[in-house]
Design a protein around this motif. Structure first.
Motif, short mmCIF file in Angstrom:
data_model
loop_
_atom_site.label_atom_id
_atom_site.label_comp_id
_atom_site.label_asym_id
_atom_site.label_seq_id
_atom_site.Cartn_x
_atom_site.Cartn_y
_atom_site.Cartn_z
N GLN A 159 -1.02 0.43 9.52
CA GLN A 159 -0.32 -0.86 9.57
C GLN A 159 -1.05 -1.89 8.73
OE1 GLN A 159 -0.11 -1.76 13.74
NE2 GLN A 159 1.66 -0.39 14.10
N ILE A 160 -2.38 -1.91 8.81
CA ILE A 160 -3.17 -2.86 8.02
C ILE A 160 -2.99 -2.59 6.53
CG2 ILE A 160 -5.52 -3.58 7.45
CD1 ILE A 160 -6.21 -3.20 10.42
N MET A 161 -3.02 -1.32 6.15
CA MET A 161 -2.84 -0.97 4.74
C MET A 161 -1.46 -1.37 4.25
SD MET A 161 -4.99 2.67 4.51
CE MET A 161 -3.62 3.53 3.93
N ASP A 162 -0.43 -1.20 5.08
CA ASP A 162 0.92 -1.60 4.70
C ASP A 162 1.00 -3.12 4.53
OD1 ASP A 162 1.87 0.97 4.64
OD2 ASP A 162 2.66 0.92 6.70
N GLN A 163 0.36 -3.85 5.46
CA GLN A 163 0.36 -5.31 5.36
C GLN A 163 -0.35 -5.77 4.09
OE1 GLN A 163 -1.40 -6.62 9.02
NE2 GLN A 163 0.46 -6.25 10.23
N LEU A 164 -1.51 -5.14 3.78
CA LEU A 164 -2.23 -5.50 2.56
C LEU A 164 -1.41 -5.18 1.32
CD1 LEU A 164 -5.92 -4.45 3.30
CD2 LEU A 164 -5.08 -6.73 2.81
N ARG A 165 -0.72 -4.05 1.32
CA ARG A 165 0.11 -3.66 0.19
C ARG A 165 1.23 -4.69 -0.02
NH1 ARG A 165 1.80 1.12 1.89
NH2 ARG A 165 -0.12 2.15 1.27
N ASN A 166 1.86 -5.11 1.08
CA ASN A 166 2.92 -6.12 0.98
C ASN A 166 2.36 -7.46 0.49
OD1 ASN A 166 4.93 -4.37 1.77
ND2 ASN A 166 4.74 -4.90 3.96
N LEU A 167 1.19 -7.82 0.97
CA LEU A 167 0.55 -9.06 0.56
C LEU A 167 0.24 -9.05 -0.93
CD1 LEU A 167 -0.62 -11.83 1.46
CD2 LEU A 167 -2.78 -10.64 1.84
N ILE A 168 -0.33 -7.96 -1.40
CA ILE A 168 -0.65 -7.83 -2.83
C ILE A 168 0.62 -7.86 -3.65
CG2 ILE A 168 -1.59 -6.24 -4.56
CD1 ILE A 168 -3.70 -5.43 -2.49
N TRP A 169 1.69 -7.23 -3.14
CA TRP A 169 2.97 -7.22 -3.85
C TRP A 169 3.50 -8.65 -3.97
CZ3 TRP A 169 5.64 -3.70 -6.49
CH2 TRP A 169 6.95 -3.96 -6.80
N ASP A 170 3.41 -9.41 -2.87
CA ASP A 170 3.88 -10.78 -2.88
C ASP A 170 3.06 -11.64 -3.85
OD1 ASP A 170 5.84 -10.19 -1.06
OD2 ASP A 170 4.70 -10.92 0.69
N ILE A 171 1.72 -11.46 -3.85
CA ILE A 171 0.86 -12.22 -4.75
C ILE A 171 1.20 -11.90 -6.19
CG2 ILE A 171 -1.52 -12.49 -5.54
CD1 ILE A 171 -2.40 -12.15 -2.62
#
Length: 179
Positions: A159-171
């Motif tokens: 879940q943390i990795m998915d959240q980080l991936r989404n965050l990086i995608w948004d950035i």
């Protein structure tokens, strides 16, 4: 080969020769296997010598060669082949004798050669077996709990990795819109 011992004083002559003949007939299977192993080694050595002789021999293809050398090598080759056939006959005799010695033996099933936990437990009293069973079940329960916790932690990490991936995608998307 060894020479037979001399008969001692007070012993009739021929006493030792009878016991030696009996001992020679009562060769055990282990010594037969050793003799067979040595025979196989001799066969391999002779075969290597035969190939060495064949490699060094010239084919009679019209080229002049010394007849004496050719005859000498041919004689050596025939001698090695004769000795090789003798060794194979000896190996066959050893093989037959080993089979004859082992014919009366019942083959032991492989399962009986492997020590099982049940066999060790039968040596102790019932309380020892019960305590071992209790210990094994507790250990299994602990392993199951650890596996359960490990799966939970893995799920959290995913879940943390998915959240980080989404965050990086948004950035990255915001940086691309900015330029």
């Amino acid at each position: 080969m060894s020479t037979p011992p001399l008969s001692g004083a007070g012993m009739p002559p021929g006493t030792f020769s009878g016991t030696q003949a009996q001992a020679a007939r009562e060769v055990n299977t282990a010594s037969l296997c050793r003799i067979g192993q040595e025979t196989v080694q001799d066969i391999v050595f002779r075969t290597m010598e035969i190939f060495q002789l064949l490699r060094n021999m010239q084919l009679p293809n019209g080229v002049t060669y010394h007849t004496g050398t050719y005859q000498d090598r041919l004689g050596k080759l025939q001698e090695h082949l004769r000795q090789l056939s003798i060794l194979f006959r000896k190996l066959r005799l050893v093989y037959d004798k080993c089979n004859e010695n082992c014919a009366g033996l019942d083959p032991i099933p492989i399962e009986q050669l492997i020590p099982y936990v049940e066999e060790d437990g039968s040596k102790h009293d019932d309380r020892g077996a019960a305590s071992q069973l209790r210990f094994a079940s507790e250990e299994r329960r602990e392993i199951m709990e650890v596996n359960k916790k490990l799966k939970q932690k893995n799920q959290q990490l995913k879940q943390i990795m998915d959240q980080l991936r989404n965050l990086i995608w948004d950035i990255n998307a915001m940086l691309a819109m900015r330029n």
